[in-house]
Scaffold this active site. Sequence first.
Site, PDB file in Angstrom:
ATOM      1  N   HIS A 119     111.685 -42.200 151.306  1.00  0.00           N
ATOM      2  CA  HIS A 119     110.692 -42.021 152.375  1.00  0.00           C
ATOM      3  C   HIS A 119     110.515 -43.351 153.109  1.00  0.00           C
ATOM      4  CE1 HIS A 119     109.480 -38.182 150.660  1.00  0.00           C
ATOM      5  NE2 HIS A 119     109.182 -38.742 149.508  1.00  0.00           N
ATOM      6  N   SER A 176     103.076 -39.429 151.376  1.00  0.00           N
ATOM      7  CA  SER A 176     101.617 -39.471 151.277  1.00  0.00           C
ATOM      8  C   SER A 176     100.960 -39.559 152.652  1.00  0.00           C
ATOM      9  CB  SER A 176     101.178 -40.654 150.409  1.00  0.00           C
ATOM     10  OG  SER A 176     101.549 -41.880 151.014  1.00  0.00           O
ATOM     11  N   HIS A 189     110.862 -35.531 141.619  1.00  0.00           N
ATOM     12  CA  HIS A 189     110.228 -36.126 140.438  1.00  0.00           C
ATOM     13  C   HIS A 189     110.708 -35.412 139.184  1.00  0.00           C
ATOM     14  CE1 HIS A 189     107.389 -35.940 143.947  1.00  0.00           C
ATOM     15  NE2 HIS A 189     107.729 -37.208 143.930  1.00  0.00           N
ATOM     16  N   GLU A 220     113.397 -42.427 145.000  1.00  0.00           N
ATOM     17  CA  GLU A 220     112.127 -42.493 145.743  1.00  0.00           C
ATOM     18  C   GLU A 220     111.597 -43.917 145.808  1.00  0.00           C
ATOM     19  OE1 GLU A 220     108.906 -39.817 144.614  1.00  0.00           O
ATOM     20  OE2 GLU A 220     108.088 -39.869 146.623  1.00  0.00           O
ATOM     21  N   ARG A 255     106.298 -49.292 142.007  1.00  0.00           N
ATOM     22  CA  ARG A 255     107.120 -50.356 142.586  1.00  0.00           C
ATOM     23  C   ARG A 255     107.343 -51.528 141.656  1.00  0.00           C
ATOM     24  NH1 ARG A 255     105.158 -50.277 148.940  1.00  0.00           N
ATOM     25  NH2 ARG A 255     105.042 -48.007 149.043  1.00  0.00           N
TER      26      ARG A 255
END
Lengths: 340, 340
Positions: B8, B72, B222, B283, B289
Site C-alpha cells: 500500500h 487504513s 494477512h 504489506e 514496521r
Amino acid sequence: MIIDIHGHYTTAPPALEAWRKRQIASLAGGAAPSASELRISDDELRESILVNQLAKMDERGIDLTVFSPRASFMAHHIGDAQTSATWAAINNELCHRVSGLFPDRFVGAAMLPQSPGADPAGCIAELERCVNEYGVVAINLNPDPSGGHWTSPPLTDRHWYPVYEKMVEYDIPAMVHVSTSCNACFHTTGAHYINADTTAFMQLLSGDLFADFPTLKFVIPHGGGAAPYHWGRYRGLAQEMKKPLLQDHLLNNVFFDTCVYHQPGIYLLTRVIPVDNVLFASEMIGAVRGIDPETGHHFDDTRRYIDAANLSPAERHQIYEGNARRVYPRLGAMLDAKGL
Amino acid sequence: MIIDIHGHYTTAPPALEAWRKRQIASLAGGAAPSASELRISDDELRESILVNQLAKMDERGIDLTVFSPRASFMAHHIGDAQTSATWAAINNELCHRVSGLFPDRFVGAAMLPQSPGADPAGCIAELERCVNEYGVVAINLNPDPSGGHWTSPPLTDRHWYPVYEKMVEYDIPAMVHVSTSCNACFHTTGAHYINADTTAFMQLLSGDLFADFPTLKFVIPHGGGAAPYHWGRYRGLAQEMKKPLLQDHLLNNVFFDTCVYHQPGIYLLTRVIPVDNVLFASEMIGAVRGIDPETGHHFDDTRRYIDAANLSPAERHQIYEGNARRVYPRLGAMLDAKGL
C-alpha cells in the site's frame, strides 16, 4: 490427571430449549414462564451426560471437565437484564446439578446475566451465588453481549471493573467467550467466536489492565483465536505501542486453551506460546462434532494432538493438569482437598 | 522473479493527508476542496517511494509490488459515496503515477469508492476507469465499509454481484481488505484486519458464491486471518454444513497471502494450505514496521520466512511468482508482454 477446562452443557434435555422458546415468545407480550415451570429430573440430566460428554471423556481419558452453560445459548442479546438473569440462573443451576451428580468428573463455571447496555455490576449477585452456593471455579465473560454488534466498551474499560473486582476477591479466572451472533456477517462458531478471541487479546494488549489488577486472569478460548498464528504481528504491535514484551505485559494474566482442531494448529500453539500459558481443552461436544476424514478421529479429540506434540512429559503434565490447578485456584484447592 | 502482491502507498507525501483533513472538515459544513487543489510533484512521489518501499524491495530482493492506496486511509465510513468517490479517484491516480514512475517495480491495484449503505454498483465507474486508463490488475474490496460495525451483507449476498460481474469480465481478483476501525472494540491492524479476513473466509465457506461465479477470485490477506490456524475447525464446519471438501469448495477461488510476521506462522501456512493457494506478500511498510528483537530482522521481512520454510524450489517459485501470474491474469499478461 487430565482436566478439560472448556466444556459446555450442549446436550441438555430438550425441555430447556422449550422453556427458553416460551421465554423469548413472552418478550413479544404475554406472561413469561417462571423458572419453576422448567422441570428436568436427575435421571434426565444423568442420561444427557452419560451417553455424551462422559462417554467421550472416558474414551479419551479425560478425568475432569470445567463445565459451563452452553455458550451459544447464553444469547445475552435477547430481552433485557431480567431476561438474562432468569435464564442464567436456570442454566447455572443445571450445570451445578450435573456436577453434583458426577462430582469427580464435572466442576462448574458460571455464565453471567449480561445484557447489552446493562451495567456489569448487575451480574455480581449471580456470580456470588454461583461461587458461594455452587462452588464454581470460573466464569464465562462475554465481551459482546450484543451478539455481534460490539456495542460494549473494550475489556480494559472501567465498565467491566465491578466484575474484575469480584474475580480478584474470589480468585476465579474468566474465560472470554461470546455467544450466538445475530449479525449476519458473522457465523457464530466460524467467525464470531474466533474474532472475539482475537479482539479480546488485542484489547488486553492495547491497555494496561493488569497494572490495576495484577492477579486477574483471563483464558482466551479456541487456541487464542488468531493470536498465536500472528504472534509476530502482536509482538511487533506491542513494540510499536511501547508496551513491554508480551511475556511480561500479558502472559502472567492471559492464557490460551487447546481448542484447535488439527495437528498443525497445536504444533504452532505449543511452539509459540510458553507452556505455562496453554491449558488443555476440547469444547466437546461443541461446534465441530464430526470425524476428520484425514485422521479417522473426531476433530475435537484434542488430546491426540497434544499427545503428538513435541512436548516433554513435564510440559504435557502442565498442559493437562498443572496449569489448570494454578489458573483456577479454587479447582486446585478442591483437588488438593480430595487428595488428588 | 519475486512479486509482492500486497503493498500500500503508506508513505505518500503529507499533502495527501492535509487534503483529506480539509475534505473531512468540509463535511461539517463549508466547501469541500477540489481534487485539483492537491498538488504533489513527480519528484515528491519519487522520493516518497525511493527511500521507503523501493529501498526495502531492493534490500529484500523483491522485484515487483502490486501497489494500492493505503488501506487504513480508505476510511469508507467517512462522509458519503461522493466523499469516497473523490477520495478514491485521488488515491488511485497517485498509485497510477507511482507505477508510471517505476514501471518495472510497481503495478497498480485500485481502491473502490465504497460507502456504508451505498449500492456497490456505484463503484463500477471508478473500477472501469482504473482498469481501462490505469491498467490496474486487481481491486481491494472492503467487506465492511462501515469501519467495524459490519452493516453490509455478507460477501455471498447479491448486494455485491455488480462488482463481481465486473471482476469476472475484466479477470481481476479482489483482495478482501477492510480499512480503519471506528469501533473502539477493534484495534485497526491488530483486530479489525485479522477479524475481517476470518469473517470473509467463513462467509465464503458458508455460501456457494462460486457456483454463480466460477472464475471469481479472492485473496484473503494477512495469511488468511485465523483460517489456516483453525483449518481443522473450518474443514469440520464445512463437513457439518454438507459442503464439499474445502479444496473443492473454495480453493479454486480463494487464496492467501504471506503477511504473517514470524517463522512459525509461515511454517503453519505453508504446511496447511496447498502451495497453489499461497502468494508472497509483505504489506511493508505497514502495520508492523519494527525489528524483531528475536531475529534482528524486520517483522515484515516475510521473504526470510518463506526462504526458511520447508518448500521445494518449484514450490517456492509458485509462491514468489507463479501463483501471482495465474491469480492476477492481467499481471501475468503484462509480464509476458515484457518477456519477463
